[in-house]
Design an enzyme around this catalytic site. Structure first.
Site, PDB file in Angstrom:
ATOM      1  N   ALA A   1       0.820  -1.209   0.000  1.00 37.47           N
ATOM      2  CA  ALA A   1       0.000   0.000   0.000  1.00 37.47           C
ATOM      3  C   ALA A   1       0.852   1.256   0.000  1.00 37.47           C
ATOM      4  O   ALA A   1       0.654   2.161  -0.818  1.00 37.47           O
ATOM      5  CB  ALA A   1      -0.941  -0.006   1.203  1.00 37.47           C
TER       6      ALA A   1
ATOM      7  N   LEU B   1      -4.905   5.340   5.236  1.00 37.86           N
ATOM      8  CA  LEU B   1      -5.377   5.617   3.879  1.00 37.86           C
ATOM      9  C   LEU B   1      -6.884   5.425   3.745  1.00 37.86           C
ATOM     10  O   LEU B   1      -7.551   6.170   3.024  1.00 37.86           O
ATOM     11  CB  LEU B   1      -4.640   4.712   2.885  1.00 37.86           C
ATOM     12  CG  LEU B   1      -3.115   4.884   2.856  1.00 37.86           C
ATOM     13  CD1 LEU B   1      -2.484   3.812   1.989  1.00 37.86           C
ATOM     14  CD2 LEU B   1      -2.734   6.274   2.360  1.00 37.86           C
TER      15      LEU B   1
ATOM     16  N   GLU C   1       0.122  -6.756   8.324  1.00 36.13           N
ATOM     17  CA  GLU C   1       0.692  -7.802   9.165  1.00 36.13           C
ATOM     18  C   GLU C   1       0.781  -7.422  10.642  1.00 36.13           C
ATOM     19  O   GLU C   1       1.079  -8.265  11.490  1.00 36.13           O
ATOM     20  CB  GLU C   1       2.084  -8.168   8.636  1.00 36.13           C
ATOM     21  CG  GLU C   1       2.018  -8.743   7.233  1.00 36.13           C
ATOM     22  CD  GLU C   1       3.377  -8.840   6.561  1.00 36.13           C
ATOM     23  OE1 GLU C   1       3.835  -9.977   6.317  1.00 36.13           O
ATOM     24  OE2 GLU C   1       3.972  -7.794   6.269  1.00 36.13           O
TER      25      GLU C   1
END
Length: 738
Positions: free
Chosen positions: A519, A624, A699
């Site tokens: 990302a 985001l 993660e």
């Protein structure tokens, strides 16, 4: 607290700092959601093809040995079987990657592990292909295998190929001997499978001399080259597609063997071929997270300040592969301690290939280090949060570099407040509700943040609409949506005026989905492309870039508000953004952080564990999209819960065969296991991480969440388990009497 004065200063404003569209960061619904729920979205095995055949891979039924003879007669006699292929030297044994040459199989070659691929049966239907594969008769010369490696006596020190090198700092032995308090315990973690919902599958079809591959891939960059290398053809003859991927978790970071088998079968038969690995085959043909043995040593002064920290581990890999699980990755920068010994050694075994699975290093490493910190805090008479607070470093304790944004202390504080940590009884086995023992636990979360080279092209059309193109993938994480948000924010466009094109190897190469870098890297490339477009718009308006505002499809500068379509004058503007690690990557430490809290109930009669609630508070830089980020963290927390309570890939030490290679026996957390979960953010844009100001999310939720559950179980029962997962058989003997 982290030394913010030592933090490097930003060099320039980015296009996102100037943006005012107010699209970025919002919890916008996934733009690809309607396609997925209506069935319009096509996954690899569903990709359309005229008159396709179906392939089933034939796998070895011994753990080691040599293939002496293959009899395909019975398989060829199955109605619907078109071809049985067992002698092509290009066949991969397990995985094909862009980093290593294919590990090809040929008749007479040694079988290195149970389930190794040795051929493919191609038929008119999937069922006929599977029946044929089951009837391929293989005669083996038995071999000697090493199925039970001794992790207490590893074969190799940390290899030079390891992603994370060993760290030795200060005089560990002297600091250990001089310490007022010493903690020394050993933990073990089992094999974990990257069991994505969508299986590994490929459609291969030839158009003349050119090969088209639809495959379930986390990363497109290099996929065409890897397949071409395996087939011995030019890379420009191969094009791969993966517009929708149903989960990956690390298992799809490489090109699966199914892609090469499908390509060869399609060439042999002259028809499109679809190959899918069954759930049982995936356990062998796709890399798994290996088992580990971890020794954690913590030496402190009388007040609990760490003087020496040791995290020495051993893990497993098969011969011929060089991936080493980076067990101590999360420990490197997490806690203070001038003397440090952080290593990961390697044992070789006749197992299937091990590789990167979601949160490599931190997922297994935090299971040990965060339980050890909890246990050491108790022995010191300190609250677990206070112990961590006293050992919060000002700069990296391993290399002395300053941190980027590091809001770990704030994550502790906010999490403790929200969770009601002050209501926890520090003495174990004191809280009861009938037959249930109640406990609370916490743990830190950490995930290293990277910017990986990525490119993206943004095209602003004459009508003021925009398209972003990059070969990035969406594995269910929301890539389509966040790329749209970045472009809409940067160019001042309503979200419906941005189109996203991804999942095609012919598009500009991106970082791919993996390592929590996808990302941040891909959106940074998009932001850089948008900045170049904004500069071109400013020039057309005769304004300085610093005076230009883009909003609602208009450019605003020099007391003028002009529609973009008017400024463009019938000509598009196209620009490519190229993101890569810069000098800040070497100058400072960039990580994502968080704090996990868990409450569990343990049945005092049966040992059954029920998670009652979980909370995670996270520092991930710029958020985001709040909805997609929350979903990723929530999913990671559930995996951490499942890893600590259920997941255990078991190998029969007599044969090398997994005894639980499917969801019937390999237990993952189900809906009934997952409690109410809250996710909160402490947001600070990290302008040193990348142009998007975002740090890794995917993660982080899996890092430390399992340890918080284990610590809660101890607080509930007084039973400390260090051989994970924490199953009821390991609790029963130590449970307090009713």
């Amino acid at each position: 607290m982290a030394d913010q004065e030592a933090r490097p200063t930003r060099e320039r404003l980015t296009v996102l700092d100037r943006a005012v569209q107010n699209v970025l960061g919002k919890g916008i619904d996934r733009t690809d959601g309607p396609a997925k729920v209506t069935g319009e979205a096509r996954y690899a095995f569903e990709a359309p093809a005229d008159d396709p055949l179906y392939g089933c891979i034939v796998t070895a039924t011994v753990g080691t040995g040599t293939v002496e003879q293959i009899d395909t007669g019975a398989a060829e006699a199955v109605p619907g079987v078109v071809r049985v292929i067992t002698d092509d030297p290009r066949f991969p044994a397990d995985m094909v990657t862009s980093m290593q040459a294919p590990d090809a199989w040929r008749l007479g070659r040694d079988i290195r592990f149970f389930g190794q691929a040795i051929g493919v049966v191609v038929a008119e239907s999937w069922e006929a292909a599977c029946e044929g594969a089951a009837k391929v008769a293989v005669r083996y010369a038995p071999g000697e295998g090493r199925f039970d490696p001794d992790l207490a006596a590893p074969d190799e020190e940390t290899p030079a190929t390891a992603f994370v090198p060993p760290i030795a700092k200060g005089d560990f032995d002297a600091a250990w001997d001089a310490a007022a308090f010493r903690y020394d315990e050993t933990f073990t973690t089992p094999i974990h499978f990257p069991a994505a919902m969508e299986p590994h599958a490929t459609l291969a079809l030839w158009r003349g001399d050119d090969l088209v591959i639809h495959s379930s891939l986390q990363s497109m960059a290099g996929s065409a080259r890897a397949i071409a290398s395996a087939l011995g053809i030019d890379a420009d003859r191969v094009r791969t597609f993966a517009p929708f991927v149903g989960g990956g978790f690390g298992g799809k970071t490489s090109v699966g063997g199914d892609a090469v088998y499908a390509a060869i079968a399609a060439c042999e038969t002259g028809r499109p071929v679809k190959v899918v690995q069954s759930r049982r085959q995936i356990a062998y043909g796709v890399h798994h997270r290996p088992a580990t043995r971890q020794r954690v040593r913590i030496a402190t002064d009388k007040d609990g300040h760490i003087l020496a920290l040791g995290h020495n581990s051993a893990t497993v890999q098969r011969d011929g592969r060089n991936f080493v699980e980076p067990v101590h990755f999360g420990t490197i920068h997490l806690y203070a301690g001038d003397a440090r010994s952080l290593t990961t050694s390697l044992s070789r075994a006749s197992h299937p290939t091990s590789g990167a699975v979601r949160s490599p290093g931190e997922a297994s490493g935090t299971m040990a280090i965060e339980v050890a910190m909890d246990e050491a805090a108790e022995r010191l008479g300190l609250d677990p949060i206070e112990f961590r607070r006293r050992n919060e470093p000002r700069v990296s304790p391993s290399n002395g570099k300053p941190f980027g944004t590091r809001k770990l202390l704030q994550c502790y504080d906010e999490g403790a407040r929200m969770f009601g940590w002050d209501q926890r009884n520090p003495k174990p086995a004191q809280m009861r509700e009938g037959d249930w023992l109640i406990g609370m636990g916490m743990a830190a979360a950490v995930r290293g943040n990277f910017t990986v080279e990525a490119r993206a092209t943004v095209r602003l059309e004459p009508d003021g609409n925009a398209t972003i193109a990059t070969d990035m993938t969406d594995i269910g994480t929301g890539t389509y949506t966040i790329l749209m948000q970045i472009v809409a924010e940067a160019l001042g466009l309503p979200q419906e005026r941005v189109t996203v094109e991804i999942g095609d190897s012919d598009l500009p190469a991106s970082a791919g989905s993996g390592g929590s870098f996808g990302a941040g890297s891909s959106t940074s490339a998009a932001a850089l492309a948008c900045e170049r477009i904004a500069q071109a718009i400013a020039a057309k308006m005769g304004a300085g870039r610093e005076n230009l505002t883009l909003q609602d499809g208009h450019a605003i500068a020099e007391n003028r508000r002009v529609p973009l379509s008017e400024i463009l004058g019938g000509e598009p503007i196209e620009a490519e953004g190229h993101a890569k690690a810069g000098e800040h990557s070497q100058a400072h430490v960039s990580s994502s952080y968080g704090a996990h809290f868990a409450e569990v109930a343990v049945n005092a009669v049966t040992g059954e564990v029920r998670a009652r609630r979980m909370l995670g508070v996270f520092d991930v830089g710029r958020v985001l999209n709040r909805k997609t980020a929350r979903s990723q963290l929530l999913g990671g927390m559930i995996w951490g819960l499942g890893s600590m309570l259920h997941e255990d890939g078991v190998i029969d030490h007599r044969t090398g065969q997994f005894v639980n290679p499917d969801f019937a026996e390999y237990h993952v957390a189900a809906h009934a296991d997952a409690p109410p979960i809250e996710v909160r953010f402490i947001e600070e844009i990290d302008d040193l991480a990348n142009e998007a100001g975002a740090k890794g999310v995917g993660e982080l939720g899996n890092s430390g969440s399992g340890a918080a559950v284990a610590n809660a179980i101890y607080n509930a029962t007084g039973v400390r388990v260090r051989d994970f997962p924490v199953t009821l058989d390991k609790l029963l003997e130590g449970l307090p009497a009713l």
